[in-house]
Enzyme design. Structure first.
Site, PDB file in Angstrom:
ATOM      1  N   SER A 103      -1.380  -0.077   8.260  1.00 33.14           N
ATOM      2  CA  SER A 103      -1.622   1.196   8.918  1.00 33.14           C
ATOM      3  C   SER A 103      -1.909   0.970  10.404  1.00 33.14           C
ATOM      4  CB  SER A 103      -2.762   1.940   8.201  1.00 33.14           C
ATOM      5  OG  SER A 103      -2.804   3.289   8.578  1.00 33.14           O
ATOM      6  N   GLU A 227       6.793   2.184   7.897  1.00 29.50           N
ATOM      7  CA  GLU A 227       6.186   2.987   6.822  1.00 29.50           C
ATOM      8  C   GLU A 227       5.158   3.915   7.435  1.00 29.50           C
ATOM      9  OE1 GLU A 227       2.918   2.948   5.118  1.00 29.50           O
ATOM     10  OE2 GLU A 227       2.100   1.852   6.816  1.00 29.50           O
ATOM     11  N   HIS A 295       1.292   2.664   2.125  1.00 32.08           N
ATOM     12  CA  HIS A 295       0.030   3.285   1.746  1.00 32.08           C
ATOM     13  C   HIS A 295      -0.035   3.693   0.274  1.00 32.08           C
ATOM     14  CE1 HIS A 295      -0.442   3.580   6.091  1.00 32.08           C
ATOM     15  NE2 HIS A 295      -1.651   4.077   5.944  1.00 32.08           N
TER      16      HIS A 295
END
Length: 322
Positions: A103, A227, A295
């Site tokens: 992230s 992502e 995630h």
């Protein structure tokens, strides 16, 4: 015994979620991992764990701790890029360690890759988010993480896609009910097998470093891994278009697109892959999508900068981290 030092370069999750934090610690120690806490553990400065300098100091202290083998972020956030000018890359390159996170930690991971290339950089589970998860998902995440961290340099490591996955917003602190176990299958456009150096991370984090020296130089041997999570369709379109207008898609040979957890189509019925195809606008660009280094749970650990062969049909990712 492997020693992991953990830090919070953005969100103060160890202060916000002490129950999940303790569960993650218990899980890792049960696997024989020794943990060393960063000095901002359990501390909070509103939306962040500390000031910019304090957060950089926490990372640097772990960098200089010769007991620490792996430095792992506790979770992501929004502003890890603030600390990048203050990380001691020279010392780190001379005393290399492994860095793990995902992230918003993408900013730190890519900065380490570009400025301390002797280090190993893994896009993988964060301490609280990844290892505070419940079984069976946490066990699947651990198995793939362990495969990567125990591999020797130049070893070929084959990671199997998880048989199931989920992205429900359940069970963060305490167990509410079992998550679904959705059947898993990677998809592709153009070619089911892509090979090359895999580089990238979280799409929404890219815009904080894209025009900087912390973003890696890309080449036609590269697979761009991207992502994201919890974004709406308009934001995803903006971010894909950002990469297009910056010429990023012109500099790589293919794209590995992770699953998007809790995606909001804003009533459009479009999926991220549909938006990506529209942004590419006919460009000859093979894509493997619904990859599990993202995630969703469980999570595959992806060694950034490694040579990779991703096979969507077999559901395997083969890495050589030379």
């Amino acid at each position: 015994m492997t020693t992991i030092g953990f830090c919070s370069p953005s969100t103060p999750i160890t202060a916000i979620s002490p129950i999940r934090f303790k569960r993650a610690q218990k899980f890792l120690t049960s696997k024989g991992i020794q943990l060393i806490a960063g000095n901002l553990t359990a501390k909070r400065d509103a939306y962040r764990s500390g000031s910019i300098r304090q957060r950089a100091d926490e990372v640097n202290e772990l960098i200089r701790n010769n007991r620490v083998d792996i430095i792992m972020t506790t979770i992501g956030g929004t502003n890890t890029n603030s600390i990048l000018p203050y990380v001691d890359y020279d010392y780190l390159n001379d005393h290399p360690k492994t860095f793990v996170g995902y992230s918003d930690a993408t900013a730190l991971l890519l900065a380490i890759q570009t400025h301390a290339p002797n280090c190993r950089v893994l896009y993988g589970p964060a301490l609280v988010a990844g290892f505070g998860e419940w079984s069976p998902f946490v066990d699947e995440t651990w198995t793939r993480f362990y495969q990567i961290i125990t591999a020797n340099k130049d070893d070929e490591v084959v990671i199997d896609a998880p048989q199931f996955w989920d992205d429900e917003a359940l069970n963060w602190n305490t167990f509410e009910k079992p998550k679904q176990q959705r059947p898993n299958q990677w998809q592709y456009i153009g070619s089911p097998v892509l090979s090359g150096r895999i580089v990238g991370g979280n799409l929404n984090t890219f815009y904080g470093i894209l025009a900087s020296g912390y973003f890696p130089q890309l080449s036609k041997n590269d697979l761009l891994f991207i992502e994201d999570a919890e974004k709406d369709a308009s934001t995803v379109e903006k971010n894909f278009a950002m990469l297009k207008v910056a010429g990023v898609f012109d500099r790589v040979k293919g794209i590995i697109l992770g699953k998007h957890a809790l995606f909001d189509s804003e009533g459009s019925t479009r999926k991220p892959i549909d938006i990506l195809e529209e942004v590419l606008d006919g460009q000859d660009m093979p894509v493997i999508y619904d990859y599990d280094s993202c995630h969703t749970v469980p999570m595959i650990t992806t060694p950034i900068g490694a040579q990779a062969v991703i096979d969507a049909t077999k559901g395997t990712a083969t890495f050589t981290d030379s």
